[in-house]
Design an enzyme around this catalytic site. Structure first.
Site, PDB file in Angstrom:
ATOM      1  N   GLU A 116       0.826  -1.216   0.000  1.00 14.24           N
ATOM      2  CA  GLU A 116       0.000   0.000   0.000  1.00 14.24           C
ATOM      3  C   GLU A 116       0.861   1.267   0.000  1.00 14.24           C
ATOM      4  OE1 GLU A 116      -2.988  -0.465  -0.612  1.00 14.24           O
ATOM      5  OE2 GLU A 116      -3.731  -2.263   0.394  1.00 14.24           O
ATOM      6  N   HIS A 139      -2.595   2.257   8.244  1.00 14.25           N
ATOM      7  CA  HIS A 139      -3.686   1.433   7.718  1.00 14.25           C
ATOM      8  C   HIS A 139      -3.863   0.231   8.627  1.00 14.25           C
ATOM      9  CE1 HIS A 139      -6.188  -1.002   5.180  1.00 14.25           C
ATOM     10  NE2 HIS A 139      -5.261  -1.937   5.087  1.00 14.25           N
ATOM     11  N   HIS A 141      -7.194  -2.767  10.291  1.00 16.26           N
ATOM     12  CA  HIS A 141      -8.492  -3.406  10.064  1.00 16.26           C
ATOM     13  C   HIS A 141      -9.317  -3.426  11.360  1.00 16.26           C
ATOM     14  CE1 HIS A 141      -6.118  -5.999   6.869  1.00 16.26           C
ATOM     15  NE2 HIS A 141      -6.260  -4.753   6.477  1.00 16.26           N
ATOM     16  N   GLU A 169     -16.583  12.072  23.084  1.00 22.47           N
ATOM     17  CA  GLU A 169     -15.198  12.231  22.644  1.00 22.47           C
ATOM     18  C   GLU A 169     -15.065  12.282  21.117  1.00 22.47           C
ATOM     19  OE1 GLU A 169     -12.148   9.300  23.408  1.00 22.47           O
ATOM     20  OE2 GLU A 169     -12.072  10.021  25.473  1.00 22.47           O
ATOM     21  N   HIS A 210     -13.031  -3.621   4.593  1.00 26.95           N
ATOM     22  CA  HIS A 210     -11.587  -3.839   4.668  1.00 26.95           C
ATOM     23  C   HIS A 210     -10.961  -3.160   5.896  1.00 26.95           C
ATOM     24  CE1 HIS A 210      -7.486  -3.881   2.376  1.00 26.95           C
ATOM     25  NE2 HIS A 210      -7.301  -3.774   3.671  1.00 26.95           N
TER      26      HIS A 210
END
Ligand code: 2HA
Ligand code: ZN
Length: 281
Positions: A116, A139, A141, A169, A210
């Site tokens: 990525e 990145h 998941h 928050e 994803h």
């Protein structure tokens, strides 16, 4: 002069990737992180002054020429990074032509930056335009947020307002809201371009089914941003498990109080409720 492996950057990256793993957000080789470092920061440590290898990249990164990134490796497990930092992460410098990186440290078994990396670099370019202090792209998941992309309409406003309503928050930590792109194939320049375009307005971009791309000034701050988004997603999920009937929630008037109390500059468009994006009817 200490060796780069003893730098706070390697230690913080190892710690952060370990936390991401232990949180359950980066199974197997899931997830990737890049941290921009300045020339001065790199040069304060030994073992970073010669090019070990040249690695081509499939994207024109010339806007970032000369910049240094500590980045996780393709195929590497976050579970292992804390034990094998010099194998599983690398320090790279973007070449002048922007079509390759110079490896200065790490990836000592022949490794390369994450698949990525183009999406990271495109996002770095965009975030740097918004704020020159931005250094991190992360990145991962996060389970509950990913689950929500199956059950909540894929609208940035819908996601942002729903998460804001889960905990006070949320609007404090992400007053701009979060961006949602359509489902796309990972590891491509196309998903990188879509993500970077959203990074103009948001520090968090959701990849449906994803994960998430997040940006910030430091590893700690970026991790905290994802944590806050995921905490709200967990509360949302737990509400569904309790039957899903919402009797009361944080109201728009409550948002106004938070904005005043914390001097926030929220996304005005997302502050206005409309029927299509309302959680509580
Ligand atoms: O690095 O998570 O999206 C592995 C991934 C790709
Ligand atoms: Zn992923």
């Amino acid at each position: 002069m200490k060796d780069f492996i003893e730098s706070p950057y390697v230690r913080d990256m190892a710690k952060t990737t370990n936390n991401l793993y232990r949180h359950g957000w980066d199974e197997r080789n899931g997830g990737n992180v890049s941290l921009r470092l300045t020339k001065e920061e790199v040069e304060a440590f030994s073992g970073t002054d010669k090019v070990l290898r040249e690695i081509p990249i499939k994207f024109d990164a010339s806007e970032l020429a000369g910049k240094y990134y500590l980045v996780t490796g393709t195929g590497r497990y976050f579970k292992n990074m804390i034990d094998y930092p010099e194998r599983d992460m690398g320090l790279v410098r973007i070449s002048d032509a922007g079509n390759r990186v110079d490896l200065m440290w790490g990836f000592n078994d022949g490794g390369e930056p994450t698949s990525e990396f183009p999406a990271h670099l495109m996002s770095h370019i965009e975030r740097l335009k918004q704020n020159p202090n931005q250094r991190v792209i992360m990145h991962c998941h996060p389970t509950n947020l990913v689950a929500m992309t199956f059950t909540v309409p894929l609208s940035s406003k819908r996601f942002s307002r729903t998460l804001w309503k889960m905990h006070p928050e949320s609007i404090v930590v992400f007053p701009e809201g979060i961006g949602v792109i359509p489902y796309m194939c990972p590891g491509t320049n196309e998903i990188g371009e879509k993500t970077a375009a959203k990074m103009r307005d948001f520090r968090v971009v959701v990849w449906p089914h994803h994960g998430v791309f997040a940006a910030g000034d430091s590893l700690d701050e970026t991790y905290g941003l994802v944590e806050t988004v995921e905490k709200s997603a967990l509360i949302y999920t737990t509400i569904q498990q309790q039957g899903g009937v919402i009797l009361q929630s944080i109201t728009d008037k409550d948002f106004r109080d938070l904005i005043k109390r914390f001097d926030l500059k929220p996304n005005e468009e997302f502050l206005t409720p409309d029927a299509a994006t309302e959680l509580v009817k």
